[in-house]
Design an enzyme around this catalytic site. Sequence first.
Site, PDB file in Angstrom:
ATOM      1  CB  CYS A   1      73.743   6.080   0.550  1.00 54.69           C
ATOM      2  SG  CYS A   1      72.943   7.640   0.183  1.00 54.69           S
TER       3      CYS A   1
ATOM      4  CD  GLU B   1      75.669  12.009   7.542  1.00 55.89           C
ATOM      5  OE1 GLU B   1      75.963  12.842   8.426  1.00 55.89           O
ATOM      6  OE2 GLU B   1      74.501  11.697   7.240  1.00 55.89           O
TER       7      GLU B   1
ATOM      8  CB  CYS C   1      71.369   4.201  -3.566  1.00 54.94           C
ATOM      9  SG  CYS C   1      72.552   4.849  -2.372  1.00 54.94           S
TER      10      CYS C   1
ATOM     11  CG  ASN D   1      74.444   6.772   6.935  1.00 55.48           C
ATOM     12  OD1 ASN D   1      74.416   5.920   7.828  1.00 55.48           O
ATOM     13  ND2 ASN D   1      73.881   7.957   7.083  1.00 55.48           N
TER      14      ASN D   1
ATOM     15  CD  GLU E   1      70.743   2.649   0.675  1.00 52.60           C
ATOM     16  OE1 GLU E   1      71.632   3.329   1.231  1.00 52.60           O
ATOM     17  OE2 GLU E   1      69.556   2.988   0.656  1.00 52.60           O
TER      18      GLU E   1
ATOM     19  CB  CYS F   1      69.065   8.537  -2.528  1.00 50.76           C
ATOM     20  SG  CYS F   1      70.751   8.086  -2.996  1.00 50.76           S
TER      21      CYS F   1
HETATM   22  N1  THU Z   1      71.182   7.770   3.340  1.00 46.95           N
HETATM   23  C1  THU Z   1      71.524   6.457   3.149  1.00 46.95           C
HETATM   24  O1  THU Z   1      72.569   5.987   3.622  1.00 46.95           O
HETATM   25  N2  THU Z   1      70.677   5.681   2.448  1.00 46.95           N
HETATM   26  C2  THU Z   1      69.468   6.082   1.960  1.00 46.95           C
HETATM   27  O2  THU Z   1      68.756   5.286   1.360  1.00 46.95           O
HETATM   28  C3  THU Z   1      69.015   7.459   2.172  1.00 46.95           C
HETATM   29  C4  THU Z   1      69.993   8.375   2.796  1.00 46.95           C
HETATM   30  C5  THU Z   1      72.074   8.605   4.147  1.00 46.95           C
HETATM   31  C6  THU Z   1      72.810   9.680   3.419  1.00 46.95           C
HETATM   32  C7  THU Z   1      73.083  10.660   4.538  1.00 46.95           C
HETATM   33  O3  THU Z   1      74.227  10.244   5.250  1.00 46.95           O
HETATM   34  C8  THU Z   1      71.885  10.511   5.446  1.00 46.95           C
HETATM   35  O4  THU Z   1      71.308   9.254   5.143  1.00 46.95           O
HETATM   36  C9  THU Z   1      70.828  11.604   5.294  1.00 46.95           C
HETATM   37  O5  THU Z   1      70.464  11.759   3.973  1.00 46.95           O
END
Ligand code: THU
Length: 160
Positions: free
Chosen positions: A72, A63, A114, A61, A74, A111
Amino acid sequence: MQKKTVETSYTIYNFDELTVSYQNLINKAKEQVTKAYAPYSGFHVGAALELENGEVFAASNQENSAYPSGLCAERVAMFFANAQFPEVPVITIAIAAFTKGNFMLEPITPCGSCRQVLLETEMRFEKDINILLYGTQSIFLIKNVKQLLPLCFEKSSLQG
Ligand code: THU
């Protein structure tokens, strides 16, 4: 009036019960958490996916200080794989999450955004994508994205 029920099914495994190729993909997803850029949430996610031609792509991920601009793991992995191999189906994706010094005991599930993106790839190639969700205590195997997103909006929905 008519009532309908939609069921989702998945299987729970221990790491040792999985095939070596599934174990390898999970290990790649686990490695990726170390490369996450997650200074805001502290939630580090790794995703590794395998294509039908044997190529493997892994990502984490990413940010952003403008929170919604982040992405994310995925979707980073899936968009990159589709961009590199637009003709090749994805057959498996493994996902692992790490926070507060540990991998999650129980797996996280992707999520909503995704799920929608993974579904597009599954539909595009008309090929199931197996989903492996890693937790230290249990690993979930879901046989396709449709299981994660029933009653979905898809290409055919646009036909009217
Ligand atoms: N996140 C993912 O990368 N994948 C998921 O399946 C759930 C959430 C990330 C998004 C954000 O950077 C952090 O996790 C918290 O939500």
